[in-house]
Design an enzyme around this catalytic site. Structure first.
Site, short mmCIF file in Angstrom:
data_model
loop_
_atom_site.label_atom_id
_atom_site.label_comp_id
_atom_site.label_asym_id
_atom_site.label_seq_id
_atom_site.Cartn_x
_atom_site.Cartn_y
_atom_site.Cartn_z
N LYS A 1 67.40 59.23 -48.94
CA LYS A 1 68.81 59.51 -49.26
C LYS A 1 69.73 59.66 -48.03
CE LYS A 1 69.00 59.05 -52.87
NZ LYS A 1 68.64 57.77 -53.55
N THR B 1 69.83 54.49 -46.42
CA THR B 1 68.95 53.32 -46.33
C THR B 1 69.60 52.07 -46.92
OG1 THR B 1 67.37 54.97 -47.16
CG2 THR B 1 66.49 52.79 -46.62
N TRP C 1 72.59 51.32 -47.79
CA TRP C 1 73.82 50.92 -47.08
C TRP C 1 73.44 50.09 -45.84
CZ3 TRP C 1 77.63 55.21 -44.99
CH2 TRP C 1 78.82 54.62 -44.61
N LYS D 1 61.88 48.37 -45.46
CA LYS D 1 62.33 49.77 -45.60
C LYS D 1 61.14 50.71 -45.55
CE LYS D 1 63.63 52.71 -49.55
NZ LYS D 1 64.40 52.84 -50.79
N HIS E 1 60.29 55.25 -45.64
CA HIS E 1 60.68 56.65 -45.48
C HIS E 1 59.61 57.41 -44.71
CE1 HIS E 1 64.09 56.20 -48.03
NE2 HIS E 1 63.47 56.24 -49.18
N ARG F 1 71.01 61.62 -41.72
CA ARG F 1 72.19 62.20 -42.41
C ARG F 1 72.08 63.71 -42.30
NH1 ARG F 1 73.66 60.83 -48.80
NH2 ARG F 1 75.84 61.53 -48.68
N SER G 1 72.03 65.01 -52.01
CA SER G 1 71.78 63.67 -52.53
C SER G 1 70.36 63.56 -53.08
CB SER G 1 72.01 62.65 -51.41
OG SER G 1 71.82 61.35 -51.89
N PHE H 1 81.47 51.86 -50.07
CA PHE H 1 80.82 52.52 -51.22
C PHE H 1 81.28 51.90 -52.53
CE2 PHE H 1 80.78 55.80 -54.50
CZ PHE H 1 79.44 56.14 -54.49
S1 PPS Z 1 67.02 55.87 -50.94
O1 PPS Z 1 66.65 56.05 -52.37
O2 PPS Z 1 66.32 56.83 -50.10
O3 PPS Z 1 66.83 54.50 -50.49
O4 PPS Z 1 68.57 56.24 -50.89
P1 PPS Z 1 69.57 55.91 -49.69
O5 PPS Z 1 70.08 54.55 -49.85
O6 PPS Z 1 68.94 56.28 -48.39
O7 PPS Z 1 70.71 56.96 -49.91
C1 PPS Z 1 71.53 56.98 -51.04
C2 PPS Z 1 72.78 57.73 -50.66
O8 PPS Z 1 73.59 56.87 -49.83
C3 PPS Z 1 74.84 56.66 -50.47
N1 PPS Z 1 75.35 55.33 -50.18
C4 PPS Z 1 76.50 55.12 -49.52
N2 PPS Z 1 77.39 55.97 -48.96
C5 PPS Z 1 78.49 55.42 -48.38
N3 PPS Z 1 78.75 54.11 -48.34
C6 PPS Z 1 77.88 53.21 -48.89
N4 PPS Z 1 78.15 51.92 -48.85
C7 PPS Z 1 76.70 53.72 -49.50
N5 PPS Z 1 75.64 53.15 -50.14
C8 PPS Z 1 74.84 54.15 -50.55
C9 PPS Z 1 74.53 56.89 -51.95
O9 PPS Z 1 75.72 57.07 -52.68
C10 PPS Z 1 73.63 58.11 -51.85
O10 PPS Z 1 74.34 59.27 -51.44
P2 PPS Z 1 75.02 60.32 -52.46
O11 PPS Z 1 75.51 61.44 -51.59
O12 PPS Z 1 73.96 60.77 -53.39
O13 PPS Z 1 76.14 59.60 -53.13
#
Ligand code: PPS
Length: 309
Positions: free
Chosen positions: A61, A64, A66, A120, A122, A144, A152, A243
């Site tokens: 979370k 990743t 993104w 990917k 973790h 983060r 998250s 986002f």
């Molecule tokens: S995972 O399941 O571990 O692969 O999740 P991960 O992608 O690492 O994290 C998901 C959180 O990243 C937020 N997210 C983004 N934030 C900003 N901009 C973009 N483009 C974006 N894409 C994914 C996603 O909303 C999750 O955070 P939270 O705080 O829960 O919204």
């Protein structure tokens, strides 16, 4: 769309439905991992990447998906359609993931792909298969801030029906602090990669920096990958990886994983995407207790995390 063994994720999950539940965690060298990962650990540890493969490593979370989208767009010169060829976990397999058959494992997907691949993980740094370092693969790590990461993860564990039950919020905070969640301690994870970043040529990024100035961070990733794309393409990538855009992109918003695994009626995968949402969840007492423990766990390092921008 083929996601391994000729089935889409929806079809495979439908077939595996009776074997899906909240998987227990089993420690692998002290790190709690879902039982299917622990049971297949040797094949993960023995994985041999190609030197051209890229590893995108994060604590769960932390940003990743993104980062995977940014990298894929950079590799495809900003071609949005090319990056809609398949959902994120097919374009960029999850190295250690194992689920009941016929759901494809990360290793199954990787077997059927030609390098260079965008992989990917973790895994904390000590569990990254050693061949990544032997082959000098490029590694991008995204971190983060602990409080937003925890919030998250809590929402994710509510909706991901294969992760352990999160339980009440207060207890979840304690589990996070004690490193009991899947993939272990956030503190050890971020510190482990931080300590090795120079020696192992790891690009260490922060979610908060990406939110603050996405263009700067996309350019940083581009340079690290030794790519060169035009200013116009950079602008397009920033736009396509906002986002809002990713939330409505079915190839990036995890709508490929249906409700028996990701129940997005409970919480969306693309939930809020903000810095500072922790303030809507932590009480002042929880925040104080968390901060005191944080000072203790992070006292030997100075990683510039920001809980607001
Ligand atoms: S995972 O399941 O571990 O692969 O999740 P991960 O992608 O690492 O994290 C998901 C959180 O990243 C937020 N997210 C983004 N934030 C900003 N901009 C973009 N483009 C974006 N894409 C994914 C996603 O909303 C999750 O955070 P939270 O705080 O829960 O919204």
């Amino acid at each position: 769309m083929s996601e391994g063994k000729g089935l889409s994720y929806s079809e495979a999950i439908e077939q595996a439905k009776g074997t899906l539940y909240r998987f227990p965690l089993i420690p692998v060298r002290g790190i709690p991992l879902m039982n299917h990962i622990a049971n297949n650990w040797d094949s993960v540890w023995d994985f041999r990447p190609d030197p051209s493969d890229l590893l995108i490593a994060t604590y769960p979370k932390a940003g990743t998906t993104w980062t995977q989208e940014i990298v894929d767009l950079l590799l495809h010169n900003g071609d949005a359609e090319a990056c809609k060829r398949a959902p994120t976990p097919v374009r960029s397999p999850f190295l250690e993931i194992f689920s009941p058959p016929p759901i494809a494992s990360g290793l199954d997907l990787l077997k059927n792909m030609d390098p260079p691949r965008m992989i990917k993980t973790h895994l904390p740094i000590q569990l990254v298969p050693p061949a990544f370092w032997e082959n000098k693969c490029k590694v991008i790590y995204v971190a983060r801030n602990a409080k937003d990461n925890l919030v998250s993860y809590y929402h994710f564990d509510c909706m991901n029906k294969t992760q352990p039950e999160p339980g009440p919020w207060d207890g979840y905070i304690r589990k996070f602090m004690q490193g009991e969640l899947a993939w272990g301690s956030w503190y050890d994870h971020v510190k482990g990669y931080w300590k090795e970043r120079e020696k192992k040529n790891i690009l260490y990024l922060f979610y908060e920096d990406m939110k603050e100035n996405p263009r700067r961070e996309v350019e940083r990733i581009m340079r690290y990958l030794e790519l060169s794309v035009s200013d116009e393409v950079i602008s397009r990538i920033v736009e396509l990886t906002s986002f809002e855009k990713m939330k409505e992109n079915p190839m990036a918003n995890y709508s490929c994983i249906p409700a028996p695994v990701f129940d997005q009626s409970i919480s969306l995968f693309m939930r809020k995407g903000e810095v500072g949402d922790w303030r809507n969840h932590f009480t002042p007492e929880q925040s104080k207790m968390f901060d005191e423990d944080y000072e203790e766990q992070m006292k030997k390092v100075n990683i510039p995390f920001r809980t607001r921008i």
